[in-house]
Design a protein around this motif. Structure first.
Motif, PDB file in Angstrom:
ATOM      1  N   ASP A 267      -4.932   7.558   3.710  1.00 25.70           N
ATOM      2  CA  ASP A 267      -6.236   7.424   2.902  1.00 25.70           C
ATOM      3  C   ASP A 267      -6.862   8.751   2.282  1.00 25.70           C
TER       4      ASP A 267
ATOM      5  N   ASP B 141      -5.079 -10.424  13.883  1.00 23.88           N
ATOM      6  CA  ASP B 141      -4.223 -10.247  15.534  1.00 23.88           C
ATOM      7  C   ASP B 141      -5.284 -10.140  16.337  1.00 23.88           C
TER       8      ASP B 141
ATOM      9  N   ASN C 150     -10.881   1.594   5.683  1.00 24.04           N
ATOM     10  CA  ASN C 150     -10.670   1.254   7.325  1.00 24.04           C
ATOM     11  C   ASN C 150     -10.386  -0.268   7.411  1.00 24.04           C
TER      12      ASN C 150
ATOM     13  N   LYS D  94      -6.002  -1.376   4.611  1.00 21.21           N
ATOM     14  CA  LYS D  94      -5.436  -1.286   3.128  1.00 21.21           C
ATOM     15  C   LYS D  94      -4.036  -0.592   3.245  1.00 21.21           C
ATOM     16  N   SER D  95      -4.196   0.640   3.786  1.00 18.89           N
ATOM     17  CA  SER D  95      -2.837   1.525   3.915  1.00 18.89           C
ATOM     18  C   SER D  95      -1.791   0.958   4.810  1.00 18.89           C
ATOM     19  N   THR D  96      -2.306   0.395   5.749  1.00 15.11           N
ATOM     20  CA  THR D  96      -1.271  -0.101   6.692  1.00 15.11           C
ATOM     21  C   THR D  96      -0.658  -1.474   5.905  1.00 15.11           C
TER      22      THR D  96
HETATM   23  P1  GDP Z   1      -7.532   1.812   5.132  1.00 13.92           P
HETATM   24  O1  GDP Z   1      -8.510   2.818   4.986  1.00 13.92           O
HETATM   25  O2  GDP Z   1      -8.246   0.432   4.613  1.00 13.92           O
HETATM   26  O3  GDP Z   1      -6.278   2.246   4.314  1.00 13.92           O
HETATM   27  O4  GDP Z   1      -7.343   1.302   6.632  1.00 13.92           O
HETATM   28  P2  GDP Z   1      -6.030   1.870   7.526  1.00 13.92           P
HETATM   29  O5  GDP Z   1      -4.849   1.203   7.049  1.00 13.92           O
HETATM   30  O6  GDP Z   1      -6.136   3.365   7.793  1.00 13.92           O
HETATM   31  O7  GDP Z   1      -6.392   1.259   8.914  1.00 13.92           O
HETATM   32  C1  GDP Z   1      -7.482   1.495   9.442  1.00 13.92           C
HETATM   33  C2  GDP Z   1      -7.594   1.218  10.947  1.00 13.92           C
HETATM   34  O8  GDP Z   1      -7.326  -0.341  10.985  1.00 13.92           O
HETATM   35  C3  GDP Z   1      -6.465   2.037  11.764  1.00 13.92           C
HETATM   36  O9  GDP Z   1      -7.079   2.389  12.956  1.00 13.92           O
HETATM   37  C4  GDP Z   1      -5.226   0.973  11.627  1.00 13.92           C
HETATM   38  O10 GDP Z   1      -4.494   1.144  12.793  1.00 13.92           O
HETATM   39  C5  GDP Z   1      -6.155  -0.453  11.773  1.00 13.92           C
HETATM   40  N1  GDP Z   1      -5.632  -1.676  11.247  1.00 13.92           N
HETATM   41  C6  GDP Z   1      -4.960  -1.724  10.088  1.00 13.92           C
HETATM   42  N2  GDP Z   1      -4.322  -3.020  10.006  1.00 13.92           N
HETATM   43  C7  GDP Z   1      -4.625  -3.629  11.060  1.00 13.92           C
HETATM   44  C8  GDP Z   1      -4.139  -5.017  11.709  1.00 13.92           C
HETATM   45  O11 GDP Z   1      -3.848  -5.836  11.062  1.00 13.92           O
HETATM   46  N3  GDP Z   1      -4.776  -5.333  12.951  1.00 13.92           N
HETATM   47  C9  GDP Z   1      -5.422  -4.395  13.581  1.00 13.92           C
HETATM   48  N4  GDP Z   1      -5.696  -4.815  14.922  1.00 13.92           N
HETATM   49  N5  GDP Z   1      -5.655  -3.074  13.302  1.00 13.92           N
HETATM   50  C10 GDP Z   1      -5.404  -2.790  12.018  1.00 13.92           C
END
Ligand code: GDP
Length: 369
Positions: free
Chosen positions: A57, A113, A176, A179-181
């Motif tokens: 991010d 989940d 948060n 999106k990255s995940t």
């Molecule tokens: P971004 O800022 O939108 O890119 O979010 P990240 O991919 O960095 O994820 C933010 C937080 O949410 C991290 O702690 C991840 O582990 C968590 N997270 C992301 N996807 C999921 C999901 O499908 N389930 C759960 N329980 N947590 C998730």
């Protein structure tokens, strides 16, 4: 000394101060790369992308994000808007419907989940669609995914394929939401054979986009996230935030209440059950967050004595906005939804007084269990 150095991957100005901002390069890496003396500098994000096909991010400011959305609105594209099922209000991109114009939107409610098994997925989807409609968004499809557990990610890809009709796909979301995940999961599923992931600039901004090639020469494009500053999250430390954000499937906690009785959720909120028949309230929040029941008559006094002690988080209540009262009545059973925290299932025909930090929003919905 990094004043005139730019990342050759994304073009961001390099800096070693803030790992969450664009162009971050650890001071030690910068030193090494300077010593190599070839003027090829990658920021940490592009470095990871090149070497591990993995994105991280960056936070961006509102002006840059508005410029990004403007450039998005000029494309003929399919938009995938990722939101956090546990923080819809905090996931909303203000004015998104104006920017997408006539482009179609797929709405993705991520972190599914965390929902207990007893939750009806169709009810959650309906609720998401209603919330989106209130924001002026009318998605062509709404899906519940878990980027973390790879739940419904294949289905999302199939829907994207069906709806994109030869167009580029832009993935947008606030920070948060996962999106990255999700993008990393998509990269693993799609880019395996031809992993030529590239970055380029959004026109009119200094922001980089990550392009994942699709079969017909179009791209799936990851946009940087914006911080939505209206949530509880805003007032807590990163550590406290991790503590209240659900990490595992929520275990419903049932409390028998005889009005007038009060529930405290840490020091984050207080709910007075003022009038109604003896009933149970079911609490769906992070499994480790303290839920404390007490008599309403002594609740003020209890709060004054225990805030920052038993009633945590927040550890430092002085830094927290003062509670604001909201009175409401339920005719039917309702879910009281607190953005970023979770929800409480409330019985019908009762009167409540809710105390929330000023600026934090709540809503009532038809129960999803
Ligand atoms: P971004 O800022 O939108 O890119 O979010 P990240 O991919 O960095 O994820 C933010 C937080 O949410 C991290 O702690 C991840 O582990 C968590 N997270 C992301 N996807 C999921 C999901 O499908 N389930 C759960 N329980 N947590 C998730």
């Amino acid at each position: 000394e990094t004043n005139d150095l730019y990342c050759i991957g994304c073009g961001a100005k390099l800096q070693s101060n803030d790992p969450d901002e664009a162009g971050y390069i650890p001071a030690s890496s910068l030193k090494k790369q300077l010593a190599a003396d070839n003027n090829l500098f990658y920021c940490q994000r592009c470095f990871r992308l090149r070497h591990y096909n993995e994105i991280t991010d960056v936070a961006i400011d509102d002006n840059e994000f508005t410029a990004l959305l403007n450039s998005l609105g000029k494309q003929n594209a399919l938009i995938v808007n990722v939101v956090d099922l546990f923080d819809f209000d905090g996931s909303v991109i203000p004015g998104l419907h104006r920017f997408v114009g006539t482009n179609q939107v797929i709405l993705v409610g991520n972190k599914a989940d965390l929902l207990p098994k007893s939750v009806k997925r169709s009810k959650v989807t309906n609720w998401l669609q209603q919330q989106a409609a209130l924001q002026g968004l009318h998605p062509v499809a709404t899906l519940l995914t878990s980027a973390k557990r790879l739940y419904q990610v294949d289905e999302l890809l199939a829907v994207i394929e069906k709806e994109r009709k030869g167009r580029d796909v832009y993935v947008v979301g606030t920070t948060n939401v996962g999106k990255s995940t999700l993008i990393n999961a998509i990269i693993k599923q799609t880019a395996g054979q031809n992993d030529v992931i590239t970055t380029s600039r959004f026109p009119g901004t200094t922001l980089d986009q990550i392009q994942i090639p699709l079969a017909d020469g179009q791209s799936l494009i990851d946009t940087p996230g914006i911080i939505n500053g209206t949530q509880m999250a805003h007032y807590l430390s990163a550590k406290e935030l991790r503590y209240i954000s659900p990490q595992n499937e929520l275990r419903p906690r049932v409390f028998q209440l005889n009005p007038p009785q009060t529930l405290f959720l840490g020091g984050l909120m207080r709910l007075d059950f003022l009038k109604g028949t003896r009933s149970s309230i079911v609490v769906y929040v992070e499994n480790n967050l303290l839920v404390h029941r007490t008599k309403t008559a002594t609740a003020d006094d209890f709060y004054q004595r225990q805030r920052g002690k038993l009633l945590v988080p927040p550890a430092d209540p002085e830094q927290f906005p003062p509670f604001k009262q909201h009175d409401f009545h339920t005719k039917e059973p309702q879910d009281l939804v607190i953005a970023g925290l979770g929800w409480l299932r409330l019985p019908a025909n009762s009167d409540y007084r809710l105390f929330l930090p000023e600026g934090v929003s709540y809503s009532l919905r038809t129960p999803i269990v």
